[in-house]
Motif scaffolding. Structure first.
Motif, PDB file in Angstrom:
ATOM      1  N   VAL A 170      21.588  52.341 -26.581  1.00 53.58           N
ATOM      2  CA  VAL A 170      22.302  53.012 -28.020  1.00 53.58           C
ATOM      3  C   VAL A 170      22.454  54.429 -27.833  1.00 53.58           C
ATOM      4  O   VAL A 170      21.461  55.012 -27.083  1.00 53.58           O
ATOM      5  N   ARG A 171      23.252  55.144 -28.730  1.00 55.06           N
ATOM      6  CA  ARG A 171      23.255  56.492 -28.575  1.00 55.06           C
ATOM      7  C   ARG A 171      22.219  57.382 -28.862  1.00 55.06           C
ATOM      8  O   ARG A 171      21.238  57.054 -29.658  1.00 55.06           O
ATOM      9  N   SER A 172      21.845  58.357 -27.939  1.00 61.00           N
ATOM     10  CA  SER A 172      20.530  59.355 -28.415  1.00 61.00           C
ATOM     11  C   SER A 172      19.245  58.823 -28.136  1.00 61.00           C
ATOM     12  O   SER A 172      18.489  59.126 -28.840  1.00 61.00           O
ATOM     13  N   THR A 173      19.088  57.895 -27.393  1.00 55.80           N
ATOM     14  CA  THR A 173      17.807  57.490 -27.122  1.00 55.80           C
ATOM     15  C   THR A 173      17.396  57.497 -25.493  1.00 55.80           C
ATOM     16  O   THR A 173      16.619  56.741 -25.048  1.00 55.80           O
ATOM     17  N   ASN A 226      27.887  54.963 -21.665  1.00 57.94           N
ATOM     18  CA  ASN A 226      29.157  55.031 -20.918  1.00 57.94           C
ATOM     19  C   ASN A 226      28.974  54.981 -19.442  1.00 57.94           C
ATOM     20  O   ASN A 226      27.850  54.910 -18.980  1.00 57.94           O
ATOM     21  N   ILE A 227      29.967  54.905 -18.707  1.00 59.36           N
ATOM     22  CA  ILE A 227      30.069  54.798 -17.248  1.00 59.36           C
ATOM     23  C   ILE A 227      30.606  56.398 -16.918  1.00 59.36           C
ATOM     24  O   ILE A 227      31.273  56.578 -15.497  1.00 59.36           O
ATOM     25  N   GLN A 228      30.439  57.445 -17.702  1.00 60.06           N
ATOM     26  CA  GLN A 228      30.727  58.758 -17.024  1.00 60.06           C
ATOM     27  C   GLN A 228      29.731  58.987 -15.591  1.00 60.06           C
ATOM     28  O   GLN A 228      28.652  58.607 -15.748  1.00 60.06           O
ATOM     29  N   TRP A 229      30.222  60.012 -15.080  1.00 58.56           N
ATOM     30  CA  TRP A 229      29.341  60.270 -13.981  1.00 58.56           C
ATOM     31  C   TRP A 229      29.390  62.131 -13.954  1.00 58.56           C
ATOM     32  O   TRP A 229      30.305  62.625 -14.540  1.00 58.56           O
ATOM     33  N   GLY A 230      28.084  62.482 -13.420  1.00 46.59           N
ATOM     34  CA  GLY A 230      28.013  63.801 -13.430  1.00 46.59           C
ATOM     35  C   GLY A 230      27.075  64.288 -12.256  1.00 46.59           C
ATOM     36  O   GLY A 230      25.954  63.446 -12.268  1.00 46.59           O
ATOM     37  N   THR A 231      26.956  65.635 -12.268  1.00 48.19           N
ATOM     38  CA  THR A 231      25.931  66.187 -11.052  1.00 48.19           C
ATOM     39  C   THR A 231      24.725  66.738 -11.825  1.00 48.19           C
ATOM     40  O   THR A 231      25.017  67.608 -12.854  1.00 48.19           O
ATOM     41  N   ASN A 267      23.100  65.301 -14.264  1.00 44.10           N
ATOM     42  CA  ASN A 267      23.440  65.297 -15.910  1.00 44.10           C
ATOM     43  C   ASN A 267      22.627  63.975 -16.226  1.00 44.10           C
ATOM     44  O   ASN A 267      23.350  62.860 -15.804  1.00 44.10           O
ATOM     45  N   ARG A 268      21.704  63.993 -17.164  1.00 39.62           N
ATOM     46  CA  ARG A 268      20.899  62.795 -17.314  1.00 39.62           C
ATOM     47  C   ARG A 268      21.651  62.295 -18.564  1.00 39.62           C
ATOM     48  O   ARG A 268      21.016  61.237 -19.001  1.00 39.62           O
ATOM     49  N   THR A 269      22.627  62.474 -19.296  1.00 40.27           N
ATOM     50  CA  THR A 269      23.204  62.041 -20.271  1.00 40.27           C
ATOM     51  C   THR A 269      24.417  60.937 -19.915  1.00 40.27           C
ATOM     52  O   THR A 269      24.912  59.996 -20.687  1.00 40.27           O
ATOM     53  N   VAL A 270      24.571  61.023 -18.628  1.00 38.92           N
ATOM     54  CA  VAL A 270      25.641  60.026 -17.862  1.00 38.92           C
ATOM     55  C   VAL A 270      25.139  58.809 -17.474  1.00 38.92           C
ATOM     56  O   VAL A 270      23.658  58.722 -17.230  1.00 38.92           O
ATOM     57  N   TYR A 324      26.638  61.814 -24.187  1.00 37.01           N
ATOM     58  CA  TYR A 324      26.369  60.815 -25.682  1.00 37.01           C
ATOM     59  C   TYR A 324      27.430  61.100 -26.579  1.00 37.01           C
ATOM     60  O   TYR A 324      27.553  60.351 -27.686  1.00 37.01           O
ATOM     61  N   LEU A 325      28.091  62.191 -26.575  1.00 36.54           N
ATOM     62  CA  LEU A 325      29.042  62.516 -27.507  1.00 36.54           C
ATOM     63  C   LEU A 325      30.520  61.627 -27.323  1.00 36.54           C
ATOM     64  O   LEU A 325      31.299  61.880 -28.145  1.00 36.54           O
ATOM     65  N   GLY A 326      30.509  60.992 -26.322  1.00 36.31           N
ATOM     66  CA  GLY A 326      31.813  60.214 -25.896  1.00 36.31           C
ATOM     67  C   GLY A 326      31.682  58.654 -26.392  1.00 36.31           C
ATOM     68  O   GLY A 326      30.694  58.432 -27.336  1.00 36.31           O
ATOM     69  N   ASP A 327      32.513  57.913 -26.227  1.00 37.22           N
ATOM     70  CA  ASP A 327      32.887  56.562 -26.761  1.00 37.22           C
ATOM     71  C   ASP A 327      31.741  55.573 -25.794  1.00 37.22           C
ATOM     72  O   ASP A 327      31.674  55.851 -24.847  1.00 37.22           O
ATOM     73  N   TYR A 328      31.377  54.747 -26.843  1.00 35.73           N
ATOM     74  CA  TYR A 328      30.866  53.451 -25.746  1.00 35.73           C
ATOM     75  C   TYR A 328      31.621  52.869 -24.581  1.00 35.73           C
ATOM     76  O   TYR A 328      32.998  52.689 -24.878  1.00 35.73           O
ATOM     77  N   GLN A 329      31.229  52.824 -23.615  1.00 38.96           N
ATOM     78  CA  GLN A 329      32.290  52.070 -22.582  1.00 38.96           C
ATOM     79  C   GLN A 329      31.424  50.693 -21.798  1.00 38.96           C
ATOM     80  O   GLN A 329      31.812  50.487 -20.903  1.00 38.96           O
TER      81      GLN A 329
END
Length: 456
Positions: free
Chosen positions: A321-324, A329-334, A336-339, A394-399
């Protein structure tokens, strides 16, 4: 039929047992939930038989011990309740450090009467996926980071869990991320854990305090997937045993305590060229390779369909769930622990991808097999990833699926995952999870009694 290589391994196993004066053997088989099933044999019986038999359903039960009464499950596992033929894997032998008498534990592989691996046994599934890589001349490398909670002993399931009392005589009441003193509260326990792990040759690395009250994390060194799945399997068993000896429980539930972060099993993964030992995720000039991006693309495409393998219980979805501190989602990043899919900053030889979606409640064999299968499909199908997320995911949509039922539907509809993991496995696994969900739906929760009893 035992070949010369197997015979040599068995002889080395016998020498190992002799050197330690072992008198008893725990013959273990990990089931679909990761529970250790099997038999305890006297040393003489183990040496004589070099294996044992168990019914196939032993590795294909739900967490409550139930299994389907009808349906596709029985197209894979006949109702005649036939036997599996179990063979010990000598490379897995470990001493049982808490046993009174000299006792060893050995993980077994499951075969049918024709000598074929039972396709729905968790170790078989991981072997299958590793073979996909081997056929391409690749060798996958993984490193799990396993989170868990220490909780006060609790024998009443209707009472919420709470942190245990430490050396100070007090329980944690605040977030103590990365606190050394908070870990030291449980020094007697962790001294036993490290001593047990040393005696078992488990390659555990760093121990840290995570965000939640009583929440810890243990890291493992990078190695081959099957051996590391075995180590996670052994570690869970070891930690639970050590905790109970210190009058507390260790739990790998994804979300054991309301209001606290959930527990994950982050899996770092890469692959090397088997012939050269070079990291395939990096080009000779050190830049990310096409395979690196395709691997991420495969994770992005197939993680939603694999979610019931990464988040196997109703409780698992309370973590996502968001912000825990858990991905949505399935975003990726370098770095970046929010993805959901993170690429840590590393030198070219150590370039890797971290799947942050997997829960600590997942079966390590199944979860590692599934994430490797997603990446393998990405490379084989040359799937390009979405643009890198450089902000707060976390600001993005659920995926991701929001429930076990939704996740199971996606798994059943993914022909490519079914082919990679094995059709029989997907059938048995999904049918078992439906049984577990039906069992859960028989229970009325405190929330329902509190909010619906007099208001609806």
């Amino acid at each position: 039929m035992v070949d010369q290589k197997q015979l040599t391994a068995f002889n080395e196993l016998e020498d190992w047992l002799n050197q330690r004066g072992v008198t008893e053997i725990e013959c273990l088989v990990p089931d679909l939930t990761g529970v250790a099933r099997g038999k305890i044999l006297p040393r003489e019986k183990f040496t004589e038989d070099r294996g044992m038999r168990l019914p196939e359903v032993v590795v294909a039960m739900g967490v409550t011990g139930e299994f389907p009464e009808e349906g596709p499950y029985y197209e894979v596992i006949p109702p005649t309740d036939r036997d599996m033929h179990l063979r010990p894997d000598p490379s897995t032998v470990r001493i049982v450090p808490w046993a009174t008498d000299p006792t060893a534990q050995v993980i077994h592989d499951c075969y049918d009467r024709e000598g074929r691996l039972v396709p729905f046994a968790p170790r078989s599934v991981l072997r299958r996926v590793c073979d996909l890589y081997a056929a391409e001349g690749w060798s996958p490398v993984v490193a799990p980071e396993l989170e868990f909670y220490l909780v006060a002993r609790n024998t009443d399931p209707d009472i919420p869990l709470k942190p245990p009392v430490g050396r100070s005589g007090r329980s944690e009441t605040s977030r103590q991320a990365y606190s050394i003193d908070a870990v030291n509260e449980f020094d007697p326990l962790f001294e036993d854990v490290y001593a047990y792990c040393e005696k078992m040759d488990l390659n555990v690395d760093t121990l840290i305090h995570e965000i939640g009250a009583g929440q810890m994390e243990i890291n493992f060194f990078h190695a081959h997937p099957l051996g590391l799945a075995d180590e996670v399997f052994f570690f869970k068993r070891t930690l639970r045993e050590a905790a109970m000896r210190h009058d507390m429980y260790a739990t790998f539930m994804a979300k054991p305590i309301a209001g606290e972060p959930g527990s994950a099993m982050h899996v770092h993964q890469s692959m090397v060229n088997t012939a050269t030992g070079q990291n395939i995720f990096s080009n000779p000039d050190g830049t990310p390779s096409k395979e690196f991006y395709w691997y991420i693309g495969g994770l992005q495409k197939y993680i939603p369909a694999a979610m019931s393998l990464f988040a196997p219980y109703v409780n698992s979805y309370r973590r996502l769930v968001r912000s825990t501190a858990a991905p949505i989602n399935i975003q990726w990043g370098t770095d970046n622990r929010t993805v959901g899919i993170r690429s840590p900053v590393a030198e070219a030889a150590s370039r890797r991808v971290e799947n942050r979606v997997i829960g600590s409640d997942a079966n390590p064999y199944v979860a590692i097999a599934a994430t490797l299968a997603c990446g393998w499909l990405g490379i084989k199908n040359r799937i390009e990833p979405s643009p890198e997320c450089k902000g707060d995911a976390y600001l993005g949509d659920y995926q991701l699926p929001r429930s076990l039922g939704e996740a199971l539907d996606l798994l059943r509809r993914s022909d490519e995952l079914r082919q990679a993991l094995g059709s029989d496995f997907v059938t048995v696994y999904s049918e078992i999870k439906e049984v577990e969900y039906a069992e859960f739906m028989k229970v009325i929760s405190p929330w329902e009694r509190e909010h619906l009893l007099l208001h609806v």
